[in-house]
Motif scaffolding. Structure first.
Motif, PDB file in Angstrom:
ATOM      1  N   ILE A 144      -8.349  -3.438   4.918  1.00 19.88           N
ATOM      2  CA  ILE A 144      -8.453  -4.136   3.767  1.00 19.88           C
ATOM      3  C   ILE A 144      -9.665  -5.009   3.653  1.00 19.88           C
ATOM      4  O   ILE A 144      -9.663  -6.039   4.445  1.00 19.88           O
TER       5      ILE A 144
ATOM      6  N   ASP B 268      -7.370  -4.548   9.177  1.00 18.26           N
ATOM      7  CA  ASP B 268      -6.764  -3.468   9.293  1.00 18.26           C
ATOM      8  C   ASP B 268      -5.331  -3.687   9.410  1.00 18.26           C
ATOM      9  O   ASP B 268      -4.784  -4.489   9.748  1.00 18.26           O
TER      10      ASP B 268
ATOM     11  N   CYS C   7      -9.726  -1.076  -0.009  1.00 20.67           N
ATOM     12  CA  CYS C   7      -9.460  -0.284   1.362  1.00 20.67           C
ATOM     13  C   CYS C   7     -10.594   0.043   1.819  1.00 20.67           C
ATOM     14  O   CYS C   7     -11.367   0.761   0.823  1.00 20.67           O
TER      15      CYS C   7
ATOM     16  N   TRP D 154      -3.937   7.003  -3.675  1.00 19.57           N
ATOM     17  CA  TRP D 154      -4.104   5.999  -2.716  1.00 19.57           C
ATOM     18  C   TRP D 154      -3.792   4.765  -3.812  1.00 19.57           C
ATOM     19  O   TRP D 154      -4.620   4.749  -4.728  1.00 19.57           O
TER      20      TRP D 154
ATOM     21  N   MET E 167      -7.190   2.685  -4.210  1.00 18.84           N
ATOM     22  CA  MET E 167      -7.066   1.123  -3.592  1.00 18.84           C
ATOM     23  C   MET E 167      -8.251   0.299  -3.614  1.00 18.84           C
ATOM     24  O   MET E 167      -8.868  -0.074  -2.756  1.00 18.84           O
TER      25      MET E 167
ATOM     26  N   ASN F 258       2.113  -2.364   4.386  1.00 19.22           N
ATOM     27  CA  ASN F 258       1.699  -0.713   4.300  1.00 19.22           C
ATOM     28  C   ASN F 258       2.609   0.150   4.685  1.00 19.22           C
ATOM     29  O   ASN F 258       3.329   0.204   5.703  1.00 19.22           O
TER      30      ASN F 258
ATOM     31  N   THR G 208     -12.726  -7.963   6.812  1.00 20.34           N
ATOM     32  CA  THR G 208     -11.703  -6.840   6.639  1.00 20.34           C
ATOM     33  C   THR G 208     -10.684  -6.966   7.917  1.00 20.34           C
ATOM     34  O   THR G 208     -10.918  -7.286   8.833  1.00 20.34           O
TER      35      THR G 208
ATOM     36  N   HIS H  32      -9.763   6.676   0.184  1.00 18.67           N
ATOM     37  CA  HIS H  32      -8.819   6.042  -0.457  1.00 18.67           C
ATOM     38  C   HIS H  32      -9.265   5.223  -1.651  1.00 18.67           C
ATOM     39  O   HIS H  32      -8.619   4.395  -2.382  1.00 18.67           O
TER      40      HIS H  32
ATOM     41  N   LEU I 265       0.822  -1.062   0.011  1.00 14.93           N
ATOM     42  CA  LEU I 265       0.048   0.100   0.022  1.00 14.93           C
ATOM     43  C   LEU I 265       0.938   1.129   0.093  1.00 14.93           C
ATOM     44  O   LEU I 265       1.791   1.268   0.827  1.00 14.93           O
TER      45      LEU I 265
ATOM     46  N   HIS J  20      -5.081   1.113   6.848  1.00 13.18           N
ATOM     47  CA  HIS J  20      -5.911   0.831   5.828  1.00 13.18           C
ATOM     48  C   HIS J  20      -6.633  -0.540   6.135  1.00 13.18           C
ATOM     49  O   HIS J  20      -6.096  -1.632   6.071  1.00 13.18           O
TER      50      HIS J  20
END
Ligand SMILES: [Cu+2]
Length: 463
Positions: free
Chosen positions: A269, A298, A321, A234, A397, A261, A296, A326, A211, A267
């Motif tokens: 994801i 982080d 993201c 981003w 992203m 990252n 998700t 983003h 990222l 982010h």
């Protein structure tokens, strides 16, 4: 990929910018050939033909650096240099990177490998490389001033250590770090397990990307290096949707995605249609009993995460993201909210002065994706990724996991849009509609549906 001869010819083009740091051919004698890549395509995995065997990763819109074996040592050659990265078709950024590209090439080794990395500095200033997450001798850790002298412009330094533990790692400069990372200097590193590992599964697809974020003003080419928070580009591996390749899987493949990252914010994801487990972090593989399902995860600043799942469900699944800013592209953030504001009259007046001026944002920002407004040179419009049913209204992203039943093994090419079976898509309701009863009750009071209470600050003015 190009030969060393082409490399030197190509290097000539940027000599003007880095004349002070040009490296003589003599000084490179005996070094592994620096392999250069400038295509933005996702390169086929690099199958190991020397050293210990392993199953290679696929770097999203990137590639893996070849090596040479020298008396049992795996030798790589990284060249830190100015590069041009195509972030999306029609949008090029002038970055700093390694071996022709930003991010630099992925380095893949096997647990227990002795690794020697030659780093040639063709930047206009000194640099160094930190091998983020590795166990190594203190003098190889790459913090300029602390562990070593910075590599002066024009010089080549050598790092050598054993790749001790398997996992997901990164590399980046640790000299003038803020500038060099803002300019795109970073790369991925994967150490594969040497033998069957109790906490590392074999997978069918193994994707990786970093990222990263940039502040490139519309109409310009070079990121603003002093930015701390207000980035506008981003990216996954310095590529912007719709310029990012999809992650392709065959139905029921076991898929691993590794994410690092190196931006200045976290982010979350997020994967649609499947649940995954985080199977690895910066510190190595997660013990099986400590894993839990997520959709998700982080990825905080400086962290690496590995997620794994079975690609069980056919389709084109969003993977992005979850910070909505983003999934935009170049945008200003100091824009007033115009939702609900009818400014047609004002626009008529402004149009007499500025004929191109348009009404935007009074219904929502979908306007931005629908209309093609005049843009400065070298700018990617906001949210312009198109799908089979219209604008996806996403950028930055964002990409897709594409699961197909008939994807050939080892084929990572884009299979096109998913053909949804009859009767499996959301559709318009054309039957009778009942008015929501709350609207009737609100109407009977004679009050507006939305009230705004303005509370003015009182006191505490000394704060
Ligand atoms: Cu984000």
């Amino acid at each position: 990929m190009v030969s060393r001869r082409d490399f030197f010819m190509g290097a000539g083009a940027i000599t003007a910018a880095v004349a002070a740091s040009s490296v003589s051919r003599v000084s490179l004698a005996g070094l592994p050939e620096p392999v250069i890549q400038s295509s933005p395509e996702t390169m086929a995995p690099l199958e190991p033909n020397t050293g210990r065997p392993y199953k290679p990763v696929v770097t999203l819109n990137g590639w893996t650096l070849p090596w040479r074996m020298n008396n049992g040592v795996k030798e790589f050659h990284l060249v830190a240099e100015p590069v041009v990265r195509e972030m999306a078709p029609g949008f090029n950024a002038h970055l700093w990177g390694y071996n022709g590209q930003s991010p630099g090439p992925t380095i893949e080794v096997v647990e227990g490998d002795r690794v020697r990395i030659f780093v040639t500095n063709k930047l206009p200033e000194h640099t160094s490389i930190h091998w983020h997450g590795q166990r190594l001798p203190n003098g190889m850790d790459g913090v300029a001033g602390l562990n070593q002298r910075a590599i002066p412009a024009g010089k080549t330094y050598v790092y050598e250590f054993e790749a001790k533990r398997p996992g997901t790692f990164m590399y980046h400069p640790h000299a003038d770090e803020m500038v060099q990372m803002a300019m795109g200097m970073m790369g991925f590193w994967v150490t594969h397990p040497r033998d069957a590992h109790p906490n590392i599964d074999e997978v069918d697809r193994d994707y990786c990307f970093l990222l990263n974020a940039y502040d490139v003003e519309p109409g310009s080419y070079t990121p603003k290096i002093m930015e701390m928070l207000d980035f506008n580009i981003w990216t996954f591996n310095s590529r912007v949707f719709p310029g990012i390749d999809p992650l392709v899987a065959r139905k029921d493949d076991k898929v691993r995605i590794r994410v690092g990252n190196l931006t200045m914010t976290n982010h979350p994801i997020h994967l649609h249609g499947h649940e995954f487990e985080v199977t690895g972090t910066d510190g190595g593989p997660v013990p099986r009993g400590a894993r839990w399902p997520e959709v998700t995860t982080d990825v905080a600043v400086g962290q690496m995460r590995q997620i794994e799942f079975i690609a069980s469900d056919l389709g084109d699944w969003a993977f992005h993201c979850h910070k909505s800013h983003h999934t935009m592209n170049a945008m200003g953030h100091d824009v007033p909210t115009m939702l609900g504001v009818d400014h047609r009259k004002v626009v008529t007046q402004i149009n007499s002065l500025i004929p191109d001026y348009m009404v935007m944002g009074e219904r929502g920002m979908a306007d931005m994706a629908e209309m093609q407004m005049p843009l400065p040179e070298n700018t990617i419009p906001m949210m312009t990724g198109d799908g089979p049913f219209g604008s996806v209204e996403m950028g930055g992203m964002f990409t897709m996991l594409k699961v197909r039943a008939d994807q050939p093994a080892g084929d990572y090419s884009d299979p096109g849009w998913y053909q949804q079976p009859e009767g499996t898509q959301a559709f318009e309701w054309t039957g009778p509609l009942q008015e929501p009863s709350r609207f009737k009750s609100e109407a009977s009071t004679g009050k507006p549906a939305v009230e705004v209470q303005v509370r003015k600050p009182t006191g505490h003015s000394g704060h």
